[in-house]
Motif scaffolding. Structure first.
Motif, PDB file in Angstrom:
ATOM      1  N   ILE A 173      -7.489   4.002   4.608  1.00 46.05           N
ATOM      2  CA  ILE A 173      -6.903   2.916   3.606  1.00 46.05           C
ATOM      3  C   ILE A 173      -5.967   3.795   2.439  1.00 46.05           C
ATOM      4  CG2 ILE A 173      -8.884   3.290   1.965  1.00 46.05           C
ATOM      5  CD1 ILE A 173      -6.600   0.040   2.919  1.00 46.05           C
ATOM      6  N   GLU A 174      -6.279   5.257   2.203  1.00 45.70           N
ATOM      7  CA  GLU A 174      -5.571   5.919   1.399  1.00 45.70           C
ATOM      8  C   GLU A 174      -4.168   5.960   1.760  1.00 45.70           C
ATOM      9  OE1 GLU A 174      -6.582   6.937  -1.460  1.00 45.70           O
ATOM     10  OE2 GLU A 174      -8.715   6.290  -1.373  1.00 45.70           O
ATOM     11  N   THR A 175      -4.002   6.261   3.343  1.00 49.14           N
ATOM     12  CA  THR A 175      -2.602   6.380   3.633  1.00 49.14           C
ATOM     13  C   THR A 175      -2.012   4.988   3.535  1.00 49.14           C
ATOM     14  OG1 THR A 175      -3.562   7.426   5.584  1.00 49.14           O
ATOM     15  CG2 THR A 175      -1.320   7.165   5.801  1.00 49.14           C
ATOM     16  N   VAL A 176      -2.288   3.916   3.652  1.00 45.91           N
ATOM     17  CA  VAL A 176      -1.846   2.527   2.929  1.00 45.91           C
ATOM     18  C   VAL A 176      -1.288   2.640   1.664  1.00 45.91           C
ATOM     19  CG1 VAL A 176      -1.797   0.155   2.954  1.00 45.91           C
ATOM     20  CG2 VAL A 176      -3.117   1.520   4.864  1.00 45.91           C
ATOM     21  N   TYR A 177      -2.088   3.151   0.956  1.00 43.12           N
ATOM     22  CA  TYR A 177      -1.593   3.307  -0.572  1.00 43.12           C
ATOM     23  C   TYR A 177      -0.423   4.165  -0.715  1.00 43.12           C
ATOM     24  CZ  TYR A 177      -6.601   1.737  -1.609  1.00 43.12           C
ATOM     25  OH  TYR A 177      -7.683   0.818  -1.380  1.00 43.12           O
ATOM     26  N   GLU A 178      -0.418   5.247   0.041  1.00 42.19           N
ATOM     27  CA  GLU A 178       0.414   6.160   0.032  1.00 42.19           C
ATOM     28  C   GLU A 178       1.805   5.305   0.515  1.00 42.19           C
ATOM     29  OE1 GLU A 178      -0.419   9.395   2.367  1.00 42.19           O
ATOM     30  OE2 GLU A 178      -2.326  10.159   1.069  1.00 42.19           O
ATOM     31  N   ASP A 179       1.915   4.652   1.490  1.00 46.71           N
ATOM     32  CA  ASP A 179       3.130   3.894   1.973  1.00 46.71           C
ATOM     33  C   ASP A 179       3.432   3.001   0.896  1.00 46.71           C
ATOM     34  OD1 ASP A 179       3.157   5.014   4.617  1.00 46.71           O
ATOM     35  OD2 ASP A 179       1.908   3.757   5.392  1.00 46.71           O
ATOM     36  N   PHE A 180       2.686   2.201   0.286  1.00 49.63           N
ATOM     37  CA  PHE A 180       3.049   1.444  -0.613  1.00 49.63           C
ATOM     38  C   PHE A 180       3.786   2.221  -1.736  1.00 49.63           C
ATOM     39  CE2 PHE A 180       0.114  -2.025   0.706  1.00 49.63           C
ATOM     40  CZ  PHE A 180       1.044  -3.094   0.641  1.00 49.63           C
TER      41      PHE A 180
END
Length: 341
Positions: A173-180
């Motif tokens: 989920i941290e990677t999702v935040y990085e994408d955003f």
């Protein structure tokens, strides 16, 4: 004395004239400024973004010198990520829905031109280029020589190719935040990206606080079944597995190094999951048929999930990167421990 009065009058007129010219000059400058294209102003305040786009075979250095204005999205998760960032007015084409669009995005989604999808779930290169896009993203196979032009060709044309890092096999989920965060920079909407991330974190924390009370040995053993009859296509590692963990589940195939694997039915029986989650998507077999197949599979009749009728459904888009992730964590927790179990 007369000369002095005349001189004073002349100086007064000169002063007034000078002021008038000054005002006119300021007015002209103001008009000139107002005629400066907004994009030029934005570009001058825009901090250049650099990142690496990889198609699995080669890495490409991508540089973004101005905010992107015309996006094409070729996956539902990317479509909804941009809509979550209030970028609907900057989307000039979309395709490849997995599930029905989230209700809160329906109005904006309907305004986006839908690109025709042909054989192999691909769009035509001509149709893509006709959109005038300066940004394109989707699944890993969405960007190709045949559908959009090769990454090299796109970069040469000033079109930004983008693949979410949260699509990788080690994503969380941290990677999702990085994408955003990166999308926020690319489209110059950093504040909105932060708002989306903070809201997701708040929603997820509500669930993880409850999961923290569950001992590891008491976590629900489960699997995600996508499709397949000879073997089961199931969730392995990656983002979907992390979402399961955050919801308090213990994925029986979490030790695999691929987001999706083909598991034997013997391995499913050996692991004996307590819960089976079935993914639903528009392009696949009806989810009811998949559930019926599992319930009637002779090898699975002694599996706890089958015996206790603990088979549940989530959308494929729910397990893909994006704003749905916080929602599916809450949903799965309900399946595992709450009123939905």
């Amino acid at each position: 004395m007369v000369k002095n009065k005349s001189l004073k009058r002349f100086l007064a007129i000169l002063t007034i004239t000078g002021l008038s010219l000054s005002v006119v000059g300021c007015s002209n400058n103001s008009n000139n400024k107002s005629e400066t294209p907004a994009s030029s102003v934005e570009a001058s305040n825009f901090e250049t973004i650099e990142f690496v786009y990889s198609d699995g075979a080669k890495d490409y250095d991508v540089k973004v010198d101005s905010p992107r204005k015309k996006a094409v999205t070729l996956s539902q998760f990317m479509t909804e990520m941009l809509l979550a960032l209030d970028l609907g007015d900057k989307m000039v084409g979309t395709a490849l829905l997995d599930n029905h669009i989230l209700p809160e995005f329906e109005e904006d989604y309907k305004k986006i031109p839908e690109l025709e999808v042909g054989e192999g779930h691909s769009i035509s290169k001509e149709a893509f280029l006709a959109t005038g896009a300066d940004f394109v993203s989707g699944w890993d196979m969405s960007i190709s020589e045949q559908t959009t032009g090769s990454p090299d060709e796109l970069i040469e044309k000033g079109i930004t190719p983008f693949l979410a890092a949260s699509y990788k096999s080690d994503a969380t989920i941290e990677t999702v935040y990085e994408d955003f965060e990166l999308l926020g920079k690319i489209f110059d909407v950093q504040d909105k990206a932060k708002e989306v991330i903070d809201n997701m974190k708040d929603d997820i924390k509500v669930v993880t606080d409850k999961v923290g009370e569950v001992k590891d040995e008491n976590r629900v053993k489960m699997m995600v079944y996508d499709s397949g009859e000879d073997k089961a296509m199931a969730v392995g590692s990656g983002l979907a597995n992390n979402l399961i963990e955050l919801a308090g589940g213990n994925n029986i195939f979490s030790d695999q190094n691929q987001p999706y694997i083909n598991a034997t039915w013997e391995s499913v029986v050996a692991e004996n999951p307590e819960v089976i989650i079935v993914t639903d998507y528009l392009a696949g077999s009806p989810v009811e048929e998949k559930i019926e197949f599992l319930k009637n599979h002779p090898a699975l009749k002694e599996v706890d999930a089958i015996k206790n009728d603990r088979i549940y459904v989530v959308g494929l888009a729910d397990l893909s990167p994006g704003v749905r992730n916080s929602q599916v964590i809450e949903k799965m927790y309900g399946y595992f421990y709450g009123e939905n179990k």
